[in-house]
Design an enzyme around this catalytic site. Structure first.
Site, PDB file in Angstrom:
ATOM      1  N   PHE A   1       0.863  -1.186   0.000  1.00 26.97           N
ATOM      2  CA  PHE A   1       0.000   0.000   0.000  1.00 26.97           C
ATOM      3  C   PHE A   1       0.896   1.230   0.000  1.00 26.97           C
ATOM      4  O   PHE A   1       1.792   1.357   0.838  1.00 26.97           O
ATOM      5  CB  PHE A   1      -0.892  -0.020   1.243  1.00 26.97           C
ATOM      6  CG  PHE A   1      -1.739   1.207   1.441  1.00 26.97           C
ATOM      7  CD1 PHE A   1      -2.757   1.513   0.559  1.00 26.97           C
ATOM      8  CD2 PHE A   1      -1.528   2.043   2.534  1.00 26.97           C
ATOM      9  CE1 PHE A   1      -3.563   2.637   0.758  1.00 26.97           C
ATOM     10  CE2 PHE A   1      -2.319   3.159   2.739  1.00 26.97           C
ATOM     11  CZ  PHE A   1      -3.340   3.461   1.849  1.00 26.97           C
TER      12      PHE A   1
ATOM     13  N   GLN B   1     -11.987  -0.275   0.988  1.00 26.02           N
ATOM     14  CA  GLN B   1     -11.184   0.208  -0.131  1.00 26.02           C
ATOM     15  C   GLN B   1     -11.462  -0.511  -1.450  1.00 26.02           C
ATOM     16  O   GLN B   1     -11.024  -0.037  -2.509  1.00 26.02           O
ATOM     17  CB  GLN B   1      -9.694   0.072   0.215  1.00 26.02           C
ATOM     18  CG  GLN B   1      -9.278   0.996   1.328  1.00 26.02           C
ATOM     19  CD  GLN B   1      -8.282   0.337   2.270  1.00 26.02           C
ATOM     20  OE1 GLN B   1      -8.173  -0.878   2.331  1.00 26.02           O
ATOM     21  NE2 GLN B   1      -7.576   1.146   3.027  1.00 26.02           N
TER      22      GLN B   1
ATOM     23  N   ASN C   1     -17.286   3.755   6.316  1.00 28.02           N
ATOM     24  CA  ASN C   1     -17.342   5.153   6.730  1.00 28.02           C
ATOM     25  C   ASN C   1     -18.491   5.810   5.971  1.00 28.02           C
ATOM     26  O   ASN C   1     -19.157   5.160   5.146  1.00 28.02           O
ATOM     27  CB  ASN C   1     -16.003   5.863   6.518  1.00 28.02           C
ATOM     28  CG  ASN C   1     -15.558   5.898   5.058  1.00 28.02           C
ATOM     29  OD1 ASN C   1     -16.378   5.982   4.140  1.00 28.02           O
ATOM     30  ND2 ASN C   1     -14.250   5.834   4.829  1.00 28.02           N
TER      31      ASN C   1
ATOM     32  N   LEU D   1     -17.722   8.207  11.289  1.00 33.88           N
ATOM     33  CA  LEU D   1     -17.967   9.571  10.836  1.00 33.88           C
ATOM     34  C   LEU D   1     -16.763  10.471  11.073  1.00 33.88           C
ATOM     35  O   LEU D   1     -16.908  11.645  11.384  1.00 33.88           O
ATOM     36  CB  LEU D   1     -19.187  10.150  11.557  1.00 33.88           C
ATOM     37  CG  LEU D   1     -20.455   9.296  11.576  1.00 33.88           C
ATOM     38  CD1 LEU D   1     -21.489   9.875  12.536  1.00 33.88           C
ATOM     39  CD2 LEU D   1     -21.034   9.172  10.168  1.00 33.88           C
TER      40      LEU D   1
ATOM     41  N   GLY E   1     -17.378  10.737  15.285  1.00 37.42           N
ATOM     42  CA  GLY E   1     -17.705   9.505  15.982  1.00 37.42           C
ATOM     43  C   GLY E   1     -18.234   8.420  15.076  1.00 37.42           C
ATOM     44  O   GLY E   1     -17.787   8.244  13.938  1.00 37.42           O
TER      45      GLY E   1
ATOM     46  N   GLY F   1      -9.727   3.490  10.916  1.00 36.91           N
ATOM     47  CA  GLY F   1     -10.958   2.702  10.840  1.00 36.91           C
ATOM     48  C   GLY F   1     -10.739   1.250  11.223  1.00 36.91           C
ATOM     49  O   GLY F   1     -11.590   0.632  11.872  1.00 36.91           O
ATOM     50  N   ASP F   2      -9.590   0.705  10.854  1.00 36.64           N
ATOM     51  CA  ASP F   2      -9.265  -0.670  11.243  1.00 36.64           C
ATOM     52  C   ASP F   2      -9.141  -0.768  12.763  1.00 36.64           C
ATOM     53  O   ASP F   2      -9.559  -1.760  13.368  1.00 36.64           O
ATOM     54  CB  ASP F   2      -7.957  -1.115  10.592  1.00 36.64           C
ATOM     55  CG  ASP F   2      -8.001  -1.044   9.074  1.00 36.64           C
ATOM     56  OD1 ASP F   2      -9.102  -1.109   8.511  1.00 36.64           O
ATOM     57  OD2 ASP F   2      -6.921  -0.915   8.463  1.00 36.64           O
TER      58      ASP F   2
END
Length: 330
Positions: free
Chosen positions: A105, A174, A197, A226, A230, A258-259
């Protein structure tokens, strides 16, 4: 929330992270977006372990779980494997492809925390050759987390989870730009959890042709992060919950935030926490990731982290989450 062994299927990669000292937006010409040709001179490069599957499994392992990581890697994975296993991740579901490289990545972040990224799949294309049935039988898997990976593998392993009667979580993230409408519908329908998200949710709505209410009606819980506002958790049973963030003290790198939330949320559920407390633990981990360079470089400091939970959510929440957080250190 389901408890027990979680199989996390997703990309396992190295992250090559760069910083652009400026704003991408200042260099985009509105009426020439169909001819974009840009090169950004960056001022920093770091290389870290990453991949959404590995990041989530790592986080769950740090929090005292024993997740099973499922994915495909290259012959260069040995050092990475050792680090994951030291942090509680079982790599028994990882396929090594001797003729390929572990996925990579590459991401550049600007001063607005906007990102431009690309992903080289390498060995990940062989993920579709990993059968879930032996893993479910061996580990007594009670939840299959299907994260971004080879698109064909994501669909096939979701279908296999359905056929085995094992609850699954959908986290297309993704790979949404690569998935068509039929694939998106297949990944979502019947999921115990749907993680996105808010931008990904809008893209999913466009691709499936289902509005947000219909998507919610087809999953157990829709979990929508978000950013600094949150997370919203909405269920077809009428659940409607909003959890705010744990305020960040500094911002180092948003990669893997997020992970981190997903790892904390799932570990909290496996540790016996209810939805709100699990989401609050997820929010804490997300902030720890945000404050650290690299998605797998964060650590737990029980005293400090419990105090931060207390400041963000109150004494009762901190007292409820503290045993799960501290259990990770024993």
């Amino acid at each position: 929330m389901p408890a027990g062994t979680t199989a996390v299927i997703g990309s396992i990669a190295t992250d090559h992270l760069m910083h652009f000292p400026g704003r991408f937006a200042d260099h985009l010409v509105a009426d020439r977006l169909n001819r974009v040709s840009l090169s950004f001179l960056v001022d920093d490069l770091v290389v870290h372990r990453g991949g959404v599957g590995a990041n989530i499994a790592f986080g769950m392992g740090v929090l005292g779980q024993r997740p099973v990581l499922v994915g495909a890697v290259g012959a260069d994975f040995a050092g990475y494997r050792a680090i994951l296993e030291r942090h509680g991740v079982d790599c028994g579901g990882v396929l090594t492809v001797e003729s390929a490289h572990t996925p990579r990545f590459t991401c550049t972040t600007d001063d607005d925390q906007c990102q431009l990224a690309s992903f080289y799949p390498g060995a990940m294309t062989e993920t579709k050759n990993i059968a879930l049935a032996p893993i479910v039988e061996r580990y007594g898997t009670e939840l299959v987390m299907v994260c971004a990976s080879d698109p064909d593998a994501m669909v096939a392993q979701t279908e296999e989870a359905r056929s085995l009667g094992v609850p699954f979580a959908a986290d297309p993230s993704q790979q949404l730009p690569r998935l068509d409408g039929d694939q998106c519908r297949s990944l979502v329908d019947g999921a115990t959890y749907l993680f996105t998200n808010e931008y990904e949710l809008e893209l999913l709505i466009r691709k499936t042709g289902w509005d947000s209410d219909e998507i919610t009606g087809r999953v157990g819980l829709r979990v929508t992060t978000l950013s600094d506002r949150g997370v919203d958790i909405v269920g077809r049973d009428g659940t409607a919950l909003h959890v705010g963030v744990v305020p960040a003290r500094t911002i180092a790198d948003p990669t893997g935030v997020g992970d981190g939330f997903r790892a904390g949320f799932l570990a909290g559920g496996n540790g016996g926490l209810g939805l709100e407390r699990a989401a609050q633990l997820g929010a804490l981990v997300a902030t720890l990731v945000l404050e650290t360079n690299g998605a797998q470089e964060w650590v737990i400091d029980a005293d400090t982290d419990v105090a931060r939970l207390r400041e963000a959510y109150g004494e009762e929440a901190a007292a409820d989450i503290e045993p799960v957080l501290c259990a990770a250190l024993t």
